[in-house]
Design a protein around this motif. Structure first.
Motif, PDB file in Angstrom:
ATOM      1  N   ARG A   4      -9.992  -3.588   2.958  1.00 51.77           N
ATOM      2  CA  ARG A   4      -9.140  -2.413   2.731  1.00 51.77           C
ATOM      3  C   ARG A   4      -7.781  -2.828   2.178  1.00 51.77           C
ATOM      4  N   ILE A   5      -7.346  -2.123   1.123  1.00 51.75           N
ATOM      5  CA  ILE A   5      -6.060  -2.372   0.484  1.00 51.75           C
ATOM      6  C   ILE A   5      -5.227  -1.104   0.612  1.00 51.75           C
ATOM      7  N   VAL A   6      -4.001  -1.265   1.110  1.00 51.27           N
ATOM      8  CA  VAL A   6      -3.092  -0.134   1.297  1.00 51.27           C
ATOM      9  C   VAL A   6      -1.817  -0.409   0.508  1.00 51.27           C
ATOM     10  N   VAL A   7      -1.397   0.568  -0.280  1.00 56.58           N
ATOM     11  CA  VAL A   7      -0.111   0.504  -0.964  1.00 56.58           C
ATOM     12  C   VAL A   7       0.781   1.553  -0.308  1.00 56.58           C
ATOM     13  N   ILE A   8       1.927   1.104   0.198  1.00 54.67           N
ATOM     14  CA  ILE A   8       2.847   2.005   0.890  1.00 54.67           C
ATOM     15  C   ILE A   8       4.172   2.031   0.134  1.00 54.67           C
ATOM     16  N   PRO A  22       8.218   5.740  -3.240  1.00 52.87           N
ATOM     17  CA  PRO A  22       7.349   6.898  -3.455  1.00 52.87           C
ATOM     18  C   PRO A  22       7.029   7.142  -4.938  1.00 52.87           C
ATOM     19  N   ALA A  23       7.982   6.880  -5.835  1.00 53.47           N
ATOM     20  CA  ALA A  23       7.736   7.067  -7.268  1.00 53.47           C
ATOM     21  C   ALA A  23       6.647   6.118  -7.764  1.00 53.47           C
ATOM     22  N   VAL A  24       6.634   4.892  -7.255  1.00 53.69           N
ATOM     23  CA  VAL A  24       5.595   3.934  -7.649  1.00 53.69           C
ATOM     24  C   VAL A  24       4.230   4.425  -7.177  1.00 53.69           C
ATOM     25  N   VAL A  25       4.139   4.890  -5.937  1.00 50.53           N
ATOM     26  CA  VAL A  25       2.866   5.395  -5.411  1.00 50.53           C
ATOM     27  C   VAL A  25       2.358   6.553  -6.273  1.00 50.53           C
ATOM     28  N   GLU A  26       3.237   7.475  -6.619  1.00 47.15           N
ATOM     29  CA  GLU A  26       2.820   8.608  -7.463  1.00 47.15           C
ATOM     30  C   GLU A  26       2.327   8.131  -8.824  1.00 47.15           C
ATOM     31  N   ALA A  27       2.991   7.140  -9.397  1.00 49.84           N
ATOM     32  CA  ALA A  27       2.594   6.614 -10.704  1.00 49.84           C
ATOM     33  C   ALA A  27       1.237   5.913 -10.651  1.00 49.84           C
ATOM     34  N   LEU A  28       0.871   5.369  -9.489  1.00 49.70           N
ATOM     35  CA  LEU A  28      -0.393   4.648  -9.357  1.00 49.70           C
ATOM     36  C   LEU A  28      -1.594   5.572  -9.162  1.00 49.70           C
ATOM     37  N   PRO A  33      -8.199   1.609  -8.205  1.00 50.44           N
ATOM     38  CA  PRO A  33      -9.507   2.021  -7.688  1.00 50.44           C
ATOM     39  C   PRO A  33      -9.383   3.066  -6.583  1.00 50.44           C
ATOM     40  N   ASP A  34     -10.341   3.987  -6.542  1.00 51.21           N
ATOM     41  CA  ASP A  34     -10.309   5.107  -5.602  1.00 51.21           C
ATOM     42  C   ASP A  34     -10.261   4.679  -4.139  1.00 51.21           C
ATOM     43  N   ASP A  35     -10.781   3.493  -3.816  1.00 55.00           N
ATOM     44  CA  ASP A  35     -10.773   3.073  -2.414  1.00 55.00           C
ATOM     45  C   ASP A  35      -9.447   2.428  -1.995  1.00 55.00           C
ATOM     46  N   THR A  36      -8.493   2.351  -2.908  1.00 53.68           N
ATOM     47  CA  THR A  36      -7.153   1.868  -2.573  1.00 53.68           C
ATOM     48  C   THR A  36      -6.407   3.007  -1.900  1.00 53.68           C
ATOM     49  N   VAL A  37      -5.895   2.749  -0.719  1.00 53.47           N
ATOM     50  CA  VAL A  37      -5.142   3.773   0.008  1.00 53.47           C
ATOM     51  C   VAL A  37      -3.715   3.780  -0.525  1.00 53.47           C
ATOM     52  N   LEU A  38      -3.271   4.945  -0.991  1.00 54.39           N
ATOM     53  CA  LEU A  38      -1.901   5.122  -1.469  1.00 54.39           C
ATOM     54  C   LEU A  38      -1.180   6.023  -0.489  1.00 54.39           C
ATOM     55  N   ALA A  39      -0.056   5.561   0.033  1.00 59.18           N
ATOM     56  CA  ALA A  39       0.667   6.329   1.045  1.00 59.18           C
ATOM     57  C   ALA A  39       2.167   6.208   0.831  1.00 59.18           C
ATOM     58  N   LEU A  51      -0.285   3.096   9.158  1.00 62.05           N
ATOM     59  CA  LEU A  51      -0.756   3.137   7.772  1.00 62.05           C
ATOM     60  C   LEU A  51      -1.526   1.877   7.393  1.00 62.05           C
ATOM     61  N   TRP A  52      -1.078   0.714   7.868  1.00 68.48           N
ATOM     62  CA  TRP A  52      -1.791  -0.497   7.460  1.00 68.48           C
ATOM     63  C   TRP A  52      -2.772  -1.002   8.515  1.00 68.48           C
ATOM     64  N   ARG A  53      -2.992  -0.218   9.568  1.00 65.74           N
ATOM     65  CA  ARG A  53      -3.974  -0.607  10.597  1.00 65.74           C
ATOM     66  C   ARG A  53      -5.342  -0.837   9.941  1.00 65.74           C
ATOM     67  N   GLY A  54      -5.929  -1.983  10.203  1.00 69.11           N
ATOM     68  CA  GLY A  54      -7.251  -2.308   9.693  1.00 69.11           C
ATOM     69  C   GLY A  54      -7.286  -2.757   8.242  1.00 69.11           C
ATOM     70  N   ALA A  55      -6.140  -2.877   7.602  1.00 70.84           N
ATOM     71  CA  ALA A  55      -6.106  -3.308   6.201  1.00 70.84           C
ATOM     72  C   ALA A  55      -6.111  -4.835   6.124  1.00 70.84           C
ATOM     73  N   ASP A  56      -6.769  -5.353   5.109  1.00 71.22           N
ATOM     74  CA  ASP A  56      -6.673  -6.785   4.808  1.00 71.22           C
ATOM     75  C   ASP A  56      -5.396  -7.080   4.048  1.00 71.22           C
TER      76      ASP A  56
END
Length: 168
Positions: A4-8, A22-28, A33-39, A51-56
């Motif tokens: 799991r990949i999370v971008v915060i 937040p502007a970077v997250v919106e731009a991404l 890839p759809d399985d990337t968590v954007l928060a 938010l990053w619980r369980g992320a690699d």
């Protein structure tokens, strides 16, 4: 390992340059890839840990306020480097990212890999919109973040094919 990949994107778009994360997250959105968590997070440690619980891999995008400010300057930090920043020097938030990372490490909740991409701010006063130096640095900040996501995915793929514990 979950793969799991999370971008915060940490920050508040109502406080000028603090809205860079937040502007970077919106731009991404739609370009990773759809399985990337954007928060987006306000940086409160409990919410960050959740938010990053369980992320690699956690990729954190943050605004920095340094004593010798160079607005628009970009930095890439490891978790150790970010955690080592002195209180109040590295974050635009009351409790900084460094304290959050130190807490996560103490509680054994730190992802396997944490990358922090940050931009130095010019203005974090109330008001919307990024200053010119931060707005100019935004494309490079977005690209650095995108590259970190790609590298994390490639690392996950290598671990899976070499018999590691990562899964799709």
């Amino acid at each position: 390992m979950t793969g799991r990949i999370v971008v915060i994107g940490v920050g508040n778009p109502l406080r000028g340059d603090d809205g860079a994360g937040p502007a970077v997250v919106e731009a991404l959105r739609g370009s990773v890839p759809d399985d990337t968590v954007l928060a987006v997070s306000d940086g409160e440690p409990g919410r960050m840990l959740e938010l990053w619980r369980g992320a690699d891999t956690a990729v954190v995008v943050e605004a920095l306020r340094l004593h010798e400010s160079r607005p628009g300057a970009l930095h890439t930090l490891t978790a150790t480097q970010a955690a080592g920043r002195a209180t109040g020097t590295a974050s635009t938030h009351a409790l900084g990212l460094g304290e959050c990372l130190a807490l996560a490490e103490a509680l054994d909740l730190l992802p396997r890999k944490v990358v922090v991409h940050a931009v130095e701010v010019a203005d974090v006063e109330l008001g919307t919109g990024l200053s010119e130096p931060v707005r100019s640095a935004l494309p490079a900040l977005i690209e650095r973040t995108r590259v970190s996501v790609r590298q994390a995915r490639e690392g996950n793929r290598r671990r899976r094919t070499s018999g590691g514990a990562a899964s799709p």
